[in-house]
Design a protein around this motif. Structure first.
Motif, PDB file in Angstrom:
ATOM      1  N   TYR A  78       0.849  -1.198   0.000  1.00 18.94           N
ATOM      2  CA  TYR A  78       0.000   0.000   0.000  1.00 18.94           C
ATOM      3  C   TYR A  78       0.881   1.243   0.000  1.00 18.94           C
ATOM      4  N   LYS A  79       1.739   1.329  -1.018  1.00 15.08           N
ATOM      5  CA  LYS A  79       2.690   2.450  -1.089  1.00 15.08           C
ATOM      6  C   LYS A  79       2.004   3.798  -1.078  1.00 15.08           C
ATOM      7  N   GLU A  80       0.801   3.864  -1.642  1.00 21.16           N
ATOM      8  CA  GLU A  80       0.120   5.163  -1.736  1.00 21.16           C
ATOM      9  C   GLU A  80      -0.218   5.733  -0.356  1.00 21.16           C
ATOM     10  N   PHE A  81      -0.281   4.863   0.672  1.00 23.51           N
ATOM     11  CA  PHE A  81      -0.610   5.334   2.020  1.00 23.51           C
ATOM     12  C   PHE A  81       0.613   5.450   2.931  1.00 23.51           C
ATOM     13  N   TYR A  82       1.698   4.790   2.557  1.00 28.68           N
ATOM     14  CA  TYR A  82       2.888   4.789   3.419  1.00 28.68           C
ATOM     15  C   TYR A  82       4.102   5.503   2.817  1.00 28.68           C
ATOM     16  N   MET A  83       4.108   5.670   1.518  1.00 30.34           N
ATOM     17  CA  MET A  83       5.280   6.262   0.864  1.00 30.34           C
ATOM     18  C   MET A  83       4.884   7.391  -0.089  1.00 30.34           C
ATOM     19  N   PRO A  84       4.185   8.404   0.412  1.00 29.33           N
ATOM     20  CA  PRO A  84       3.819   9.518  -0.482  1.00 29.33           C
ATOM     21  C   PRO A  84       5.056  10.323  -0.872  1.00 29.33           C
ATOM     22  N   LYS A  85       4.891  11.168  -1.866  1.00 29.84           N
ATOM     23  CA  LYS A  85       5.976  12.053  -2.287  1.00 29.84           C
ATOM     24  C   LYS A  85       6.131  13.198  -1.260  1.00 29.84           C
ATOM     25  N   ASN A  86       7.187  13.995  -1.445  1.00 33.16           N
ATOM     26  CA  ASN A  86       7.389  15.132  -0.542  1.00 33.16           C
ATOM     27  C   ASN A  86       6.660  16.371  -1.066  1.00 33.16           C
ATOM     28  N   ARG A  87       5.502  16.110  -1.674  1.00 37.35           N
ATOM     29  CA  ARG A  87       4.593  17.188  -2.072  1.00 37.35           C
ATOM     30  C   ARG A  87       3.164  16.717  -1.763  1.00 37.35           C
ATOM     31  N   PRO A  88       2.263  17.622  -1.468  1.00 39.35           N
ATOM     32  CA  PRO A  88       0.917  17.222  -1.035  1.00 39.35           C
ATOM     33  C   PRO A  88       0.174  16.433  -2.110  1.00 39.35           C
ATOM     34  N   GLU A  89      -0.653  15.494  -1.651  1.00 37.88           N
ATOM     35  CA  GLU A  89      -1.515  14.735  -2.563  1.00 37.88           C
ATOM     36  C   GLU A  89      -2.794  14.355  -1.816  1.00 37.88           C
ATOM     37  N   CYS A 127      -8.442  12.681   2.558  1.00 35.69           N
ATOM     38  CA  CYS A 127      -7.339  13.309   3.287  1.00 35.69           C
ATOM     39  C   CYS A 127      -6.326  13.922   2.323  1.00 35.69           C
ATOM     40  N   VAL A 128      -5.501  14.822   2.856  1.00 33.14           N
ATOM     41  CA  VAL A 128      -4.302  15.286   2.163  1.00 33.14           C
ATOM     42  C   VAL A 128      -3.115  14.735   2.943  1.00 33.14           C
ATOM     43  N   GLN A 129      -2.079  14.313   2.240  1.00 33.81           N
ATOM     44  CA  GLN A 129      -0.906  13.777   2.923  1.00 33.81           C
ATOM     45  C   GLN A 129       0.364  14.187   2.194  1.00 33.81           C
ATOM     46  N   ILE A 130       1.478  14.045   2.916  1.00 34.10           N
ATOM     47  CA  ILE A 130       2.783  14.413   2.378  1.00 34.10           C
ATOM     48  C   ILE A 130       3.841  13.656   3.173  1.00 34.10           C
ATOM     49  N   THR A 151       8.393  11.064   7.976  1.00 34.88           N
ATOM     50  CA  THR A 151       7.096  10.978   8.651  1.00 34.88           C
ATOM     51  C   THR A 151       5.997  11.332   7.665  1.00 34.88           C
ATOM     52  N   VAL A 152       5.046  10.436   7.485  1.00 35.36           N
ATOM     53  CA  VAL A 152       3.861  10.764   6.685  1.00 35.36           C
ATOM     54  C   VAL A 152       2.963  11.639   7.558  1.00 35.36           C
ATOM     55  N   ILE A 153       2.613  12.813   7.068  1.00 32.00           N
ATOM     56  CA  ILE A 153       1.639  13.676   7.746  1.00 32.00           C
ATOM     57  C   ILE A 153       0.350  13.630   6.932  1.00 32.00           C
ATOM     58  N   ARG A 154      -0.748  13.352   7.623  1.00 26.01           N
ATOM     59  CA  ARG A 154      -2.038  13.211   6.929  1.00 26.01           C
ATOM     60  C   ARG A 154      -3.102  14.013   7.675  1.00 26.01           C
ATOM     61  N   HIS A 155      -3.857  14.824   6.934  1.00 24.03           N
ATOM     62  CA  HIS A 155      -4.942  15.621   7.517  1.00 24.03           C
ATOM     63  C   HIS A 155      -6.255  15.301   6.823  1.00 24.03           C
ATOM     64  N   PRO A 156      -7.328  15.169   7.589  1.00 27.39           N
ATOM     65  CA  PRO A 156      -8.659  15.008   6.990  1.00 27.39           C
ATOM     66  C   PRO A 156      -9.091  16.315   6.308  1.00 27.39           C
TER      67      PRO A 156
END
Length: 210
Positions: A9-20, A145-148, A201-206
C-alpha cells in the motif's frame, strides 16, 4: 515473502514530498490513548509504545503457538502511527508538548478479529510481564485526506503543513480536523537509529471540499 503493508500500500505509506489527495479506507488498529510529552523518558507515551509492540508481535508470531487465527498469513508488523491533538488549540503548538493528547496505533491485518486481539492482549500481558489492558481494538475510517512525506525533525512540521494548506486552498479543499478526524502521523524511520534531519514521517490531515 511476508506481506509488507508499506510495499503493498505504497500510496498510504510512501507519499511524495509534495501534497496529494487520498481516500483512505477503513482499517483496524491496536491503539493506546494517553496525554503528555512524547519525549518524556519512561513517560506515558513510551510505555504505550511498549504495549503496542508487545501485542503486535504476539499476533505476528501467533502461528507458532497453539492459538490459530483464521485466514492468517505471515506479515511484517506495520509502522508505528499516531493521532494527535491539543485542547483549545487550532493546529498544533509544538512549544507545549505536555499538552498533547495522542492515540498511538499499529495497523492490524484484516484477518485479526476482536477475539484474536483480546487473546493477544491477555497473552502479551502474561508473557511480556507488562500490563497490556490499556490496548484497544480501534477501527478508523479516515476517508478523504491530504498527505505528504515530511523529512526532518517533528519540530519542523509547521513548514510542511503550510505546504499542505496552500495546496488545499489552490484545489478547492479545506481542513476538516475535528474531535473525530485528527492530525495523523506515520513514522517511517526508527527515531532511535536515524538522525532527526533524516526522519521520514507521513503527515495526513482530513479534508473536505469547500
Amino acid at each position: 515473502m511476508a506481506f509488507d503493508f508499506k510495499k503493498e500500500y505504497k500510496e498510504f505509506y510512501m507519499p511524495k514530498n509534495r501534497p496529494e489527495i487520498v481516500n483512505v479506507p477503513k482499517a483496524n488498529y491496536i491503539a493506546v490513548r494517553g496525554k503528555g510529552n512524547p519525549n518524556e523518558e519512561g513517560g506515558a507515551y513510551q510505555q504505550a509504545i511498549g504495549i503496542l509492540y508487545a501485542v503486535a508481535y504476539t499476533l505476528k508470531m501467533s502461528y507458532k503457538t497453539d492459538y490459530k487465527i483464521e485466514g492468517f498469513f505471515e506479515y511484517v508488523v506495520p509502522p508505528l502511527e499516531g493521532f494527535w491533538w491539543q485542547d483549545d488549540v487550532e493546529g498544533v503548538d509544538y512549544t507545549d508538548k505536555s499538552a498533547f493528547h495522542w492515540i498511538s496505533v499499529i495497523r492490524l491485518p484484516d484477518f485479526v478479529s476482536k477475539e484474536d486481539f483480546n487473546w493477544a492482549v491477555e497473552t502479551a500481558t502474561k508473557k511480556k510481564k507488562i500490563d497490556c489492558s490499556s490496548a484497544e481494538y480501534l477501527t478508523v475510517d479516515e476517508g478523504l485526506c491530504v498527505q505528504i512525506m515530511h523529512l526532518g525533525s517533528f519540530d519542523d512540521e509547521p513548514e510542511t503543513i503550510a505546504l499542505m494548506d496552500d495546496y488545499l486552498a489552490q484545489h478547492g479543499y479545506i481542513n476538516d480536523i475535528n474531535s473525530t478526524r485528527l492530525h495523523h502521523e506515520i513514522y517511517m524511520s526508527d527515531a532511535r537509529k536515524v538522525a532527526p534531519e533524516k526522519w521520514k514521517t507521513v503527515i495526513r490531515h482530513p479534508i473536505k471540499t469547500v
